[in-house]
Write a protein that holds these residues in place. Sequence first.
Motif, short mmCIF file in Angstrom:
data_model
loop_
_atom_site.label_atom_id
_atom_site.label_comp_id
_atom_site.label_asym_id
_atom_site.label_seq_id
_atom_site.Cartn_x
_atom_site.Cartn_y
_atom_site.Cartn_z
N ALA A 92 2.51 -1.29 4.26
CA ALA A 92 2.18 0.18 3.88
C ALA A 92 3.67 1.17 4.17
CB ALA A 92 1.09 0.65 4.96
N GLN A 112 0.90 -1.23 -0.14
CA GLN A 112 0.17 -0.02 -0.08
C GLN A 112 0.85 1.06 0.05
OE1 GLN A 112 -2.72 0.35 3.03
NE2 GLN A 112 -3.85 2.45 2.24
N TYR A 118 -1.68 -6.68 8.30
CA TYR A 118 -0.55 -5.69 7.99
C TYR A 118 0.63 -6.13 8.80
CZ TYR A 118 -3.15 -2.19 5.63
OH TYR A 118 -4.02 -1.59 4.56
N ASP A 156 -0.06 -11.08 3.35
CA ASP A 156 0.91 -9.95 4.27
C ASP A 156 0.83 -8.61 3.28
OD1 ASP A 156 1.51 -11.91 5.92
OD2 ASP A 156 3.77 -12.38 5.24
N VAL A 157 0.60 -7.74 4.31
CA VAL A 157 0.18 -6.34 3.64
C VAL A 157 1.33 -5.38 4.31
CG1 VAL A 157 -1.30 -4.37 3.31
CG2 VAL A 157 -2.24 -6.70 3.45
N MET A 181 1.16 5.16 7.44
CA MET A 181 -0.21 4.75 8.22
C MET A 181 -0.57 5.95 9.30
SD MET A 181 -3.06 2.80 7.76
CE MET A 181 -2.11 1.68 6.97
N VAL A 238 -9.89 -2.82 3.71
CA VAL A 238 -9.18 -3.73 4.79
C VAL A 238 -10.10 -4.85 5.25
CG1 VAL A 238 -8.15 -4.00 7.30
CG2 VAL A 238 -7.93 -1.63 6.13
N TYR A 260 3.80 -0.92 9.11
CA TYR A 260 3.08 0.19 8.89
C TYR A 260 3.66 1.54 8.38
CZ TYR A 260 -0.92 -2.27 11.23
OH TYR A 260 -1.75 -3.02 11.53
N ARG A 307 -5.50 3.60 12.18
CA ARG A 307 -5.31 2.36 12.83
C ARG A 307 -6.28 2.22 14.26
NH1 ARG A 307 0.66 0.56 14.29
NH2 ARG A 307 -0.62 -1.26 14.99
N MET A 311 -6.69 -4.98 11.26
CA MET A 311 -5.39 -4.36 10.51
C MET A 311 -4.41 -5.33 10.92
SD MET A 311 -5.71 -0.19 10.25
CE MET A 311 -4.78 -0.22 8.65
#
Length: 451
Positions: free
Chosen positions: A390, A360, A409, A387-388, A393, A373, A412, A398, A405
Amino acid sequence: MSRIAPKRVERVYSEAAPLGKSDRGFPTRRARTILRALAMMLACFSTAGASAAQPELPAWTPGYLYIHHISTGRGNAAYFVMPDGTTMLVDAGEADPEFIASVAPLKPFPPRPDGSHSAGYEIARYIRQFAPAGRPVTLDYAMITHFHTDHIGTITASSPLSANGNYRLAGITEVADLIPIGTLIDRAAPDYKVPLDLRGCSEGNDAKALQNYLGLVAFRLGRGQPVVGLHAGELDQIHLRKPQAFPEFHIRNVASSGVIWTGRGSETERYIPADAVKACRFDENPFSNVIKMTYGKFDYYAGGDIPGVPDYTQPYWRDVETPVAAVVGPVDVMTLDHHGNRDSTNGAILRALRPRVIIQQNWLSPQPGEEVVVRMASREFYSGPRDVFATGMSPETRIAIGPIMDRIYKSYSGHVVIRVAPGGGTYEVFILNDADVAHEVIAHFGPYQAD
């Protein structure tokens, strides 16, 4: 790497933050040190499966594919070093301050690393640090997915003029002045008439940024430097310097300016009607360039800001994700469309792409939308882990979205680097600290098996 309880981090932060403000209102050195350490801990907070941090990212060597998602806090930028050393930049954004003010109380992310330089300058500095060693730093390709400021840069009264005087320096135009670009690619070259005559559009900051970008285009064309449109459906318009050395590496152009590959040869269809837009103040997002990169078994998807969830007042073609998903198929790594905003990442694209890793690239507090999400976390669209990661964030996001999340995630904040092994059989994810220019590794995930 040990895991840190969020309440513990929040308590330490609340106790440390008042520690020291200087008499000018800036944090003292001690406070800055504590806050930097806490930022690193937060970045690695939910890192199940992460290996111990490494002192630095392994240098690129032939055979490896590196994909750097650069965190500036101000827009999109991704830097690719391909198996033979061919390089490409996708987008060089710097968000529009007027737009940010207009969406208050939504908040932009703080500029990374510290806001002392423009996003274009920071992108160029990052590229210089991670460019292949032993040769001049250049970009073989620079591709602009679409003409929004968080992808091409914002022109303000303080934006300096280029040395040649034809355009101001911001985002991609600044990068172009700092690093030579071989071929510049966008969605509308050479005539810039899709969906209408873009040269006649000047209202609004996105249009001003586009006109400034066209100044760069004119400057390049006047010197015989290529500027081309992405040809939807084509295989290897973007190609390696030495394609014969890595025949298993390809880039497929999936969509551009509302034209989408059908999945058959290089055949395409116009998806967005030619007469769909009749005025300059239109949304660029559905016209974004979309590509799929393949290296052996490894597949990577990037779709710019294409939307996938029209509201009730919008036409069918506002869902670009569904026809794109039908021809892209499964990938290992997917970048979220439109920064994870709530009009993107529909069920069709998750069901078709089934990404193991999701990146992201975001810069504003409503990114990601809660619905996005929930869809990413749902096993209804595809089974198996995901697996995310970012690039940033907002704390408010959050808190608002909550524990779901942390289920998906793994990081972040920070530069997110995909390192694909020679042949494309495995890949790793490295998170680099974006709080300074040392860019040390703060988390490492993998190796993952490419499917």
